[in-house]
Write an enzyme that holds these catalytic residues in place. Sequence first.
Site, PDB file in Angstrom:
ATOM      1  N   LYS A  78      28.522   2.842 -35.642  1.00  0.00           N
ATOM      2  CA  LYS A  78      27.840   3.489 -34.528  1.00  0.00           C
ATOM      3  C   LYS A  78      26.344   3.227 -34.630  1.00  0.00           C
ATOM      4  O   LYS A  78      25.734   3.416 -35.681  1.00  0.00           O
ATOM      5  CB  LYS A  78      28.124   4.994 -34.548  1.00  0.00           C
ATOM      6  CG  LYS A  78      27.606   5.741 -33.327  1.00  0.00           C
ATOM      7  CD  LYS A  78      28.045   7.202 -33.355  1.00  0.00           C
ATOM      8  CE  LYS A  78      27.591   7.934 -32.105  1.00  0.00           C
ATOM      9  NZ  LYS A  78      28.007   9.357 -32.116  1.00  0.00           N
ATOM     10  N   CYS A  96      32.024   7.879 -29.653  1.00  0.00           N
ATOM     11  CA  CYS A  96      31.633   9.195 -29.155  1.00  0.00           C
ATOM     12  C   CYS A  96      30.678   9.060 -27.976  1.00  0.00           C
ATOM     13  O   CYS A  96      30.981   8.400 -26.999  1.00  0.00           O
ATOM     14  CB  CYS A  96      31.045  10.022 -30.286  1.00  0.00           C
ATOM     15  SG  CYS A  96      30.777  11.765 -29.843  1.00  0.00           S
ATOM     16  N   GLU A 108      37.962   8.897 -33.243  1.00  0.00           N
ATOM     17  CA  GLU A 108      36.756   8.856 -34.065  1.00  0.00           C
ATOM     18  C   GLU A 108      36.960   9.634 -35.368  1.00  0.00           C
ATOM     19  O   GLU A 108      37.528  10.720 -35.375  1.00  0.00           O
ATOM     20  CB  GLU A 108      35.590   9.469 -33.282  1.00  0.00           C
ATOM     21  CG  GLU A 108      34.291   9.567 -34.051  1.00  0.00           C
ATOM     22  CD  GLU A 108      33.243  10.402 -33.324  1.00  0.00           C
ATOM     23  OE1 GLU A 108      32.061  10.319 -33.696  1.00  0.00           O
ATOM     24  OE2 GLU A 108      33.611  11.147 -32.382  1.00  0.00           O
TER      25      GLU A 108
END
Length: 531
Positions: A352, A405, A288
């Site tokens: 995301k 994440c 990430e």
Amino acid sequence: MERIAETIMLSWGGKRIALALLSGSFAVLALPPFNFFAVLFVSLPVLVWLLDGASGPAEAGFLGRLRPAFSTGWWFGFGYFVAGLWWLGNALLMEAESFAWALPIAVLGLPAFLALFYGVAAAAARALWSDGIGRIAALSAAFGLAEFARGYLFTGFPWNAIGYGAMPVPLMMQSSEIFGLYGMSALTVFVFSAPALVGTRRGAAAGIALALVLFCAHVGYGWVALQRGGDPSDPERTAVIRIVQPAIDQTAKWDMSERERIFDELLDLSALPPREGAPRPSHVVWPETALPFLLTENPGALSRMAEMLQVGQTLITGAVRQEDGVAGKMRRFYNTIYAIDDEGQIIGSADKAHLVPFGEYLPFEQLLREYGLKPVADSFGGFSAADRRALLALPGGFKAVPLICYEAIFPRLSETGEARGDLLLNLTNDAWYGFTPGPYQHLRQAQLRAVETRLPLVRAANNGISVVTDSRGRIAGSLPLGERGVFDVELPSASGPVWDNADRQVNFGLTIVIMVFVAGVARRTKKFVSD
């Protein structure tokens, strides 16, 4: 055992609070990295006995009679969440000069809030309380519903749901394919609370026998599922995955003077030759926000990536994506996964969608910024959420479910609503949490998403723990926490799914209905006998 149960039931004041607090804290030993699930056979019966004695005076009214049960559940939850989430404070110490003041909120305030769910669960269970197995069923249903609510309310935070304690190894993970995380949480409370019946005798034989049958079925299903393995691999569609774990210190990650060194390190690790006789990787995966700069501000970066990649290779990397503002609007930044081909072209991306509150964005931002607050990850002024989630198409005919994440902690996000993917792609940076239980807990939750969906998991973490698992949650390759390096592994095949997320929700609902029915019948029977 009866004497111990009676002593706990009759405890009051500070002793009762201490017992609830300690039993909740003790339960954390069932979670990673300890994985000692047997502690639940102690902590949950203690909670049952505490609730046996947690009834307010009759003249206090309905809610007043439930107040002691709420208090008991809250103290149990507070102990559980403080012991299980204390490491969140480590993220604030990365920029101590800006966020040290918030340490008590992270370490004590968040657990105090999450404990409300367990407090309400205990009170709801006490409303259906009875003798024998009925009270175990009531507590199980209430905790299952509490964990479900924790996964959705206020954006959701189902981290360390009680069900994870019953799934320490792949053999004991497979039932989650049927019941999902929330169903497993309800069943976990039922099975591991059953020894409380021995302390009060009533219904002990039937309750212990049923719990034993459920536990054996849990393990037995796991054994059968592991024998099945994945579907046969398609020889026309294979991939060798290289996971790059650079172990970049979080304090150096966005340091201007360190950016070229970090980028060089990523390129050097990616270009390492495979082991002698092993095939070269087809897909190289970085963690990430691995790129320590915006691609728009470093146009030569794509050319250097193309030079590193061999013909036919694809780089998958986390990065910050900038979107220019239009019509007077401010620029927006996204936490993104890029797929880049051997010519340095971006051939796919996914942003995301589920951001971390107070970490990546501020709720009520305009108001809170007036008071000087900012997100912990504020290098770009916070992030914006993607409008929608979609599969990420990769060369080789693969479609990945992107999980950036902590998106991996949400069971519902492991499906996009589109056609089924071929793998779960989890890029994360757990360097925020250092050498604490946090990275181990995060890995376990991602591992369970693979089991639930019957898809292999490809997980690249900045400082660990990077893994590739098969569709049963078994680790095919990994790098430990804090180690710098790479590993190559052939992508395991997916398994044919028997249940999807909607099926698991139905099975969870049926589990709750059955438990509430058992609790209701037991309470009605108790009242009839009393009358």
